[in-house]
Design an enzyme around this catalytic site. Structure first.
Site, mmCIF file in Angstrom:
data_model
loop_
_atom_site.group_PDB
_atom_site.id
_atom_site.type_symbol
_atom_site.label_atom_id
_atom_site.label_comp_id
_atom_site.label_asym_id
_atom_site.label_seq_id
_atom_site.Cartn_x
_atom_site.Cartn_y
_atom_site.Cartn_z
ATOM 1 N N ASN A 11 -27.021 -15.845 75.435
ATOM 2 C CA ASN A 11 -27.904 -15.838 76.597
ATOM 3 C C ASN A 11 -27.429 -16.957 77.516
ATOM 4 O O ASN A 11 -27.673 -18.128 77.236
ATOM 5 C CB ASN A 11 -29.356 -16.062 76.156
ATOM 6 C CG ASN A 11 -30.297 -16.228 77.332
ATOM 7 O OD1 ASN A 11 -29.922 -15.975 78.484
ATOM 8 N ND2 ASN A 11 -31.524 -16.660 77.063
ATOM 9 N N TRP A 12 -26.738 -16.564 78.577
ATOM 10 C CA TRP A 12 -26.164 -17.585 79.467
ATOM 11 C C TRP A 12 -27.213 -18.253 80.340
ATOM 12 O O TRP A 12 -26.920 -19.227 81.017
ATOM 13 C CB TRP A 12 -25.085 -16.950 80.364
ATOM 14 C CG TRP A 12 -23.790 -16.679 79.652
ATOM 15 C CD1 TRP A 12 -23.465 -17.037 78.365
ATOM 16 C CD2 TRP A 12 -22.638 -16.013 80.182
ATOM 17 N NE1 TRP A 12 -22.181 -16.625 78.068
ATOM 18 C CE2 TRP A 12 -21.661 -15.999 79.174
ATOM 19 C CE3 TRP A 12 -22.350 -15.422 81.414
ATOM 20 C CZ2 TRP A 12 -20.397 -15.417 79.361
ATOM 21 C CZ3 TRP A 12 -21.094 -14.846 81.601
ATOM 22 C CH2 TRP A 12 -20.130 -14.851 80.588
ATOM 23 N N LYS A 13 -28.417 -17.698 80.379
ATOM 24 C CA LYS A 13 -29.477 -18.228 81.257
ATOM 25 C C LYS A 13 -28.929 -18.310 82.696
ATOM 26 O O LYS A 13 -28.139 -17.456 83.089
ATOM 27 C CB LYS A 13 -29.998 -19.561 80.720
ATOM 28 C CG LYS A 13 -30.406 -19.437 79.231
ATOM 29 C CD LYS A 13 -31.187 -20.595 78.705
ATOM 30 C CE LYS A 13 -31.551 -20.327 77.236
ATOM 31 N NZ LYS A 13 -32.365 -21.373 76.651
ATOM 32 N N HIS A 30 -38.413 -13.699 77.232
ATOM 33 C CA HIS A 30 -37.911 -15.010 76.790
ATOM 34 C C HIS A 30 -38.977 -16.065 77.077
ATOM 35 O O HIS A 30 -39.693 -15.978 78.074
ATOM 36 C CB HIS A 30 -36.609 -15.348 77.528
ATOM 37 C CG HIS A 30 -35.913 -16.530 76.937
ATOM 38 N ND1 HIS A 30 -36.298 -17.817 77.224
ATOM 39 C CD2 HIS A 30 -34.902 -16.631 76.053
ATOM 40 C CE1 HIS A 30 -35.525 -18.658 76.540
ATOM 41 N NE2 HIS A 30 -34.670 -17.964 75.818
ATOM 42 N N GLU A 61 -38.821 -18.894 78.317
ATOM 43 C CA GLU A 61 -38.706 -19.521 79.646
ATOM 44 C C GLU A 61 -39.346 -18.638 80.715
ATOM 45 O O GLU A 61 -39.907 -19.130 81.688
ATOM 46 C CB GLU A 61 -37.231 -19.812 79.961
ATOM 47 C CG GLU A 61 -36.723 -20.988 79.133
ATOM 48 C CD GLU A 61 -35.246 -20.940 78.778
ATOM 49 O OE1 GLU A 61 -34.494 -20.182 79.405
ATOM 50 O OE2 GLU A 61 -34.853 -21.673 77.839
ATOM 51 N N GLU A 74 -37.615 -17.143 68.394
ATOM 52 C CA GLU A 74 -37.123 -18.377 69.007
ATOM 53 C C GLU A 74 -38.254 -19.397 69.078
ATOM 54 O O GLU A 74 -39.048 -19.375 70.037
ATOM 55 C CB GLU A 74 -36.616 -18.098 70.428
ATOM 56 C CG GLU A 74 -35.462 -17.132 70.498
ATOM 57 C CD GLU A 74 -34.578 -17.385 71.727
ATOM 58 O OE1 GLU A 74 -33.364 -17.472 71.547
ATOM 59 O OE2 GLU A 74 -35.108 -17.522 72.842
ATOM 60 N N GLY A 95 -32.845 -25.481 73.177
ATOM 61 C CA GLY A 95 -32.191 -26.475 74.025
ATOM 62 C C GLY A 95 -32.478 -27.908 73.614
ATOM 63 O O GLY A 95 -32.212 -28.840 74.371
ATOM 64 N N SER A 147 -31.034 -23.599 69.367
ATOM 65 C CA SER A 147 -30.004 -24.555 68.970
ATOM 66 C C SER A 147 -29.062 -24.026 67.878
ATOM 67 O O SER A 147 -28.646 -24.774 66.990
ATOM 68 C CB SER A 147 -30.642 -25.893 68.548
ATOM 69 O OG SER A 147 -31.351 -26.461 69.642
ATOM 70 N N GLY A 157 -28.088 -19.807 73.155
ATOM 71 C CA GLY A 157 -28.117 -20.293 74.527
ATOM 72 C C GLY A 157 -26.907 -21.168 74.822
ATOM 73 O O GLY A 157 -25.799 -20.679 75.053
HETATM 74 P P1 13P Z 1 -30.285 -22.830 72.876
HETATM 75 O O1 13P Z 1 -29.318 -22.120 71.954
HETATM 76 O O2 13P Z 1 -29.601 -23.517 74.022
HETATM 77 O O3 13P Z 1 -31.237 -23.691 72.119
HETATM 78 O O4 13P Z 1 -31.160 -21.675 73.569
HETATM 79 C C1 13P Z 1 -31.745 -20.717 72.772
HETATM 80 C C2 13P Z 1 -32.254 -19.635 73.644
HETATM 81 O O5 13P Z 1 -33.212 -19.818 74.374
HETATM 82 C C3 13P Z 1 -31.546 -18.359 73.619
HETATM 83 O O6 13P Z 1 -32.272 -17.370 74.273
#
Ligand code: 13P
Length: 251
Positions: A9-11, A94, A96, A166, A172, A212, A233
């Protein structure tokens, strides 16, 4: 045996030239993987990514979609639009998006139904906050989110939904759930699905862990009994690191 699905997930990261370079670098590194490899990229990278990933085993996904097919929804993208350019996966709900863009269990449910209408595979995110975990409510929260997300789907649709567990406190932050905690949470989600849709369906649903995930912890997590891969992520932004996560079972 459930297939492992490793999705990046590149966000809100990666300009088109970086996306193209990434996929060119990743392609030879994962070409022999028996795991499903997915990259969920920003809308502006979708078309370039689809072209670059043609004739490879890398699948492309979006990170969100609207539940309506078309209409006066300025700034939104529909499932029909994603399907029309060849997108196969879409992340829905998600944390976020739930946190910053007011997504609810109800909109998540509508989006999943719309994704199936356009033959997109939804990756549906559920997860508890730190306060909820500390209050002993993690299981209640994630099973309730799962139940509401899947409400009204057919057994076949549930089998084809990917769920990503998640925990919000692990996203993150560098803090990963222990493999036992992640596995137990995922078992609780699977049990919930079994209670509603039956054991056969529950045994087939792919449930990932996210939060993470890195090359150094992927093997420990993904070899647990109920963890069927990951939603990655930060560590999906570097092709070598992401390839090492995809290839966790070769090390
Ligand atoms: P991280 O791997 O950066 O913790 O993010 C996880 C995430 O939100 C994947 O959708």
């Amino acid at each position: 045996m459930r297939k492992k699905v490793i999705a990046g997930n590149w966000k809100m990261n990666m300009l088109p030239d970086a996306a193209i370079r990434f996929i060119d670098e990743l392609t030879p590194l994962v070409k022999n993987s028996e795991n499903e490899v997915v990259l969920c990229v920003p809308y502006t990278d979708l078309f370039y990514s689809l072209l670059t990933a043609q004739n490879t085993n890398i699948k492309i996904g979006a990170q969100n979609m609207h539940w309506e097919e078309s209409g006066a929804y300025t700034g939104e993208i529909s499932g029909e639009m994603l399907k029309a350019i060849g997108v196969e996966y879409v992340i829905i709900g998600h944390s976020e998006r739930r946190q910053y863009f007011a997504e609810t269990d109800e909109t998540v449910n509508k989006k999943i139904k719309s994704a199936f209408k356009y033959d997109l595979k939804p990756i549906v995110c559920v997860g508890e906050t730190l306060e909820e975990r500390e209050a002993g409510k993690a299981e209640e929260i994630i099973t309730s989110q799962t139940e509401k997300a899947l409400d009204g789907l057919t057994n076949e649709q549930v089998e084809n939904t990917i769920i990503a567990y998640e925990p919000i406190w692990a996203i993150g932050t560098g803090k990963t759930a222990t493999s036992e905690d992640a596995n137990n949470a995922i078992k609780a989600i699977r049990n919930k699905i079994s209670n509603i849709y039956g054991q056969m369906v529950a045994e087939r649903v792919i449930i990932q862990y996210g939060g993470s995930v890195k090359a150094s912890n992927a093997k420990e997590l993904f070899t647990m009994s109920d963890i069927d891969g990951g939603l990655v992520g930060g560590a999906s932004l570097k092709s070598k690191e992401f390839a090492d996560i995809v290839n966790y079972n070769n090390s």
